[in-house]
Design a protein around this motif. Structure first.
Motif, PDB file in Angstrom:
ATOM      1  N   LEU A   1     -26.489 104.858  15.967  1.00 40.16           N
ATOM      2  CA  LEU A   1     -25.551 105.886  16.421  1.00 40.16           C
ATOM      3  C   LEU A   1     -24.576 106.265  15.318  1.00 40.16           C
ATOM      4  N   ILE A   2     -24.003 105.256  14.656  1.00 37.73           N
ATOM      5  CA  ILE A   2     -23.065 105.524  13.567  1.00 37.73           C
ATOM      6  C   ILE A   2     -23.751 106.295  12.446  1.00 37.73           C
ATOM      7  N   LYS A   3     -24.981 105.875  12.142  1.00 35.83           N
ATOM      8  CA  LYS A   3     -25.755 106.550  11.094  1.00 35.83           C
ATOM      9  C   LYS A   3     -26.029 108.005  11.479  1.00 35.83           C
ATOM     10  N   LEU A   4     -26.388 108.246  12.747  1.00 33.48           N
ATOM     11  CA  LEU A   4     -26.668 109.605  13.219  1.00 33.48           C
ATOM     12  C   LEU A   4     -25.422 110.473  13.134  1.00 33.48           C
ATOM     13  N   ARG A   5     -24.264 109.927  13.546  1.00 30.54           N
ATOM     14  CA  ARG A   5     -23.020 110.693  13.498  1.00 30.54           C
ATOM     15  C   ARG A   5     -22.633 111.052  12.065  1.00 30.54           C
ATOM     16  N   GLU A   6     -22.850 110.104  11.142  1.00 22.45           N
ATOM     17  CA  GLU A   6     -22.458 110.339   9.754  1.00 22.45           C
ATOM     18  C   GLU A   6     -23.373 111.339   9.066  1.00 22.45           C
ATOM     19  N   GLU A   7     -24.668 111.277   9.354  1.00 25.51           N
ATOM     20  CA  GLU A   7     -25.646 112.075   8.608  1.00 25.51           C
ATOM     21  C   GLU A   7     -25.932 113.426   9.253  1.00 25.51           C
TER      22      GLU A   7
END
Length: 527
Positions: free
Chosen positions: A504-510
Motif C-alpha cells: 500500500l505504501i509503495k502504491l501510494r508513493e509510486e
C-alpha cells in the motif's frame, strides 16, 4: 574383487564429476530458491535462515557430504544475503562463502516483478593426502594440498502474479562466471589442477492456488548445464496444503527420482526431507541419498507489530463506529431532505412548463387578434380571457419564486452535509469491515484483506472505474458496503496485513492517482 573395482570406478567418476560441477547439488528445490540464483535474494520479504545437510550414496565410503547455511533478507527495493557451504568428497574438501545482493525493479502494475542479482565470494579447496592412496608421490598434479579460487554468480528473475492461477517464476543464473584458475600450492612451485567451468541454471515454475487457496499445486522445471553443454534436467511437482504441509517429487535425468516432504512446526519454523533413489547403474551399490533442511523465518517481531496495529485499529474502530453511525444517520436524514427538495423542484418545473404552454396559447397579441376578427363575442369574453391570463402569469411567477427558494434551501442543506467516515478514513491506511455488510458485485471473491482505490455512491460509476482499471492490467473488482451504502473498487488482495501495508505504501508513493488508497480488513481476521 571385480565388484569392488566397479564400485571404486563409479565412485571415482562421481568424485571427478563433483569437482567439475563445483557447486553442491540439492534436492529440496522448492524451498530455498535463493541458492541457485542471487536474483532471489530477499525476494520473499522476511529474513530467512536455512540449515541444510545432505548425505549422498549412504553405503559408499567417503561418499559426497554437504553442509550449508544460507541467510537472506530484503530492504527497501533490494535484498542482501550470504551462503556458506562445506562439501566433502572422500579426499577432496571444499569450503565456500558468498555475499549476494539483488535489486527488485518496481512496476506500476503489481502483476509483474523483475529482479537482478549478483554474488561474489571465495572457494577453498583442499586435498587430504593422508587419506589418498598415491601410487606416484612425485605426480606433478598432486604436489599441492590446498587451493583458493575467487568466484561469483549473476542472475535474473521474473515473477508474474495475478489471481489464483498465475504465480509464474522464471529464473536464469550464471554460476562461477569468473572461472578463476584454481591452483594447489606447495613450498616449491604452484601447479594448476584445473580451471573451473562456468555453470548455468534455468528454473521455471508456476504456483496454482486451488479451493480458495487451501491447496497448492506447483510444477517446476530445473535445468543445469556447463559451457561444454553437459546438462541435467529435473522436472518436478509440489502439492501442499496452506503452506503448512507439502510433498514433492522430481525426476533427475539420467540418474533417478527424488521424493520430498515438509511441514511447518509453527509460523516461523519449517522442516524438510528429501530422499534420492538412483535408477541408473549405481542403484545396486547404494541405499540412496538423504537430505535434511531446517528453515527459520524471522518475521515474528514484525508480525507482532502488525498484530498490535490491528488491535489498535479495532479499538479505534470501536470508538469511531458510534460517531460514524450518528454522522451517517444525520447525513442520511439530510440526503433525504435533499432528495425531497429535488423532487419538489422537478414537480414545480413541470407545472411551470405546463402553465407556460397554456399562457403561450392565449398570449395578449393572439387575444387582440381574435377580438378584432370578431371570433370572440363581446367585451365580457375578452375581459374574462384577459383576467385568466393575468392570473396564470401570477401563478407562474409565484411558482418560480418558490422554486428559487427551494433551490437555495437545497444548496444550504448540501453544504451542511458532513463528510462521511469513508472520506476521513482515506487518509488512513486501514479499515475493519464486517463480511456480513459486504456484497461482491464484480470481480473475485474476497479474502481477509483487499486494497481499495476508489469509493462511489453511484453503482455505474464504480463499474466504469473498474473496467478502466482492468484495461490497465489490474485484477479489479467492486464490492458494495450495505451498511455504509458505498461501492468500493479494489485492485489487490494481500495475503497478510504486513505485506499488504508495504504494498500500500509503495502504491501510494509510486502512483499519485492512488495516493489515498487503503486496505479493508475483514473482521474475521482480527478476532
Amino acid at each position: 574383487m571385480k565388484k569392488a573395482v566397479i564400485v571404486f570406478s563409479i565412485f571415482c567418476l562421481a568424485v571427478v564429476d563433483s569437482i567439475a560441477q563445483q557447486i553442491p547439488l540439492y534436492s529440496l528445490n522448492f524451498d530455498n530458491r535463493f541458492l541457485y540464483n542471487p536474483a532471489r535474494t530477499g525476494f520473499n520479504g522476511n529474513p530467512e535462515l536455512y540449515l541444510m545437510y545432505r548425505k549422498q550414496w549412504l553405503d559408499f565410503r567417503g561418499a559426497p557430504e554437504t553442509r550449508a547455511v544460507s541467510f537472506d533478507t530484503n530492504f527497501k527495493r533490494g535484498g542482501v544475503g550470504m551462503y556458506v557451504f562445506n562439501d566433502i568428497s572422500d579426499v577432496f574438501r571444499t569450503w565456500g562463502g558468498y555475499l549476494s545482493y539483488a535489486y527488485h525493479i518496481p512496476f506500476k502494475s503489481e502483476v509483474h516483478r523483475l529482479s537482478i542479482g549478483l554474488s561474489a565470494g571465495l572457494q577453498d579447496y583442499s586435498f587430504d593426502r593422508e587419506k589418498a592412496h598415491i601410487k606416484d608421490p612425485l605426480d606433478p598434479l598432486l604436489q599441492g594440498n590446498r587451493g583458493l579460487s575467487f568466484d561469483g554468480s549473476a542472475g535474473l528473475h521474473y515473477y508474474a502474479s495475478k489471481g489464483s492461477f498465475l504465480n509464474l517464476s522464471v529464473g536464469l543464473s550464471a554460476i562461477s562466471i569468473y572461472a578463476t584458475d584454481l591452483q594447489f600450492l606447495n613450498n616449491a612451485s604452484p601447479s594448476t589442477l584445473f580451471i573451473p567451468d562456468r555453470h548455468y541454471a534455468a528454473i521455471l515454475s508456476n504456483r496454482l492456488k486451488l479451493a480458495n487457496e487451501k491447496f497448492i499445486l506447483e510444477p517446476m522445471l530445473v535445468t543445469r548445464f556447463t559451457e561444454a553443454f553437459n546438462y541435467q534436467i529435473e522436472p518436478g511437482l509440489l502439492i501442499g496444503f496452506k503452506d503448512w504441509i507439502w510433498v514433492s517429487g522430481l525426476y533427475r535425468y539420467d540418474y533417478g527420482v527424488t521424493i520430498g516432504a515438509g511441514f511447518k512446526v509453527h509460523d516461523a519454523v519449517k522442516l524438510g526431507y528429501a530422499y534420492d533413489l538412483a535408477l541408473n547403474d549405481i542403484r545396486g551399490y547404494t541405499d540412496g541419498t538423504h537430505e535434511l533442511m531446517l528453515g527459520i523465518i524471522f518475521g515474528k517481531k514484525k508480525d507482532k507489530e502488525a498484530e498490535n496495529e490491528i488491535n489498535q485499529i479495532k479499538e479505534r474502530q470501536a470508538q469511531q463506529d458510534s460517531v460514524f453511525n450518528d454522522m451517517k444517520e444525520q447525513q442520511d436524514s439530510l440526503l433525504n431532505i435533499i432528495d425531497e427538495l429535488s423532487y419538489q423542484i422537478e414537480d414545480l418545473q413541470y407545472r411551470i412548463d405546463s402553465l407556460e404552454s397554456m399562457e403561450f396559447e392565449i398570449d395578449p397579441e393572439s387575444l387582440k387578434q381574435l377580438i378584432e376578427a370578431g371570433e370572440l363575442i363581446g367585451e365580457p369574453d375578452a375581459t374574462k380571457k384577459k383576467a385568466e391570463m393575468d392570473a396564470l402569469t401570477k401563478e407562474i411567477d409565484k411558482m418560480k419564486k418558490e422554486m428559487d427558494q427551494l433551490k437555495q434551501e437545497k444548496d444550504k442543506v448540501e453544504k451542511t452535509v458532513p463528510k462521511t467516515k469513508t472520506d476521513e478514513m482515506t487518509e488512513q491506511r486501514t479499515r475493519v469491515v464486517s463480511e456480513d455488510d459486504l456484497e461482491v458485485k464484480r470481480g473475485p471473491a474476497l479474502g481477509d484483506y483487499f486494497m481499495v482505490v476508489g469509493s462511489f455512491r453511484i453503482e455505474q460509476n464504480s463499474y466504469n472505474f473498474q473496467e478502466d482499471l482492468k484495461k490497465r492490467g489490474y485484477d479489479a473488482g467492486v464490492v458494495y458496503d450495505k451498511k455504509r451504502k458505498w461501492y468500493y473498487v479494489f485492485i489487490a488482495q494481500p495475503k497478510d496485513l504486513k505485506e499488504g501495508l508495504k504494498d500500500l505504501i509503495k502504491l501510494r508513493e509510486e502512483n499519485p492517482e492512488f495516493h489515498d488508497a487503503w486496505i479493508h480488513i475483514m473482521s474475521r481476521s482480527v478476532r
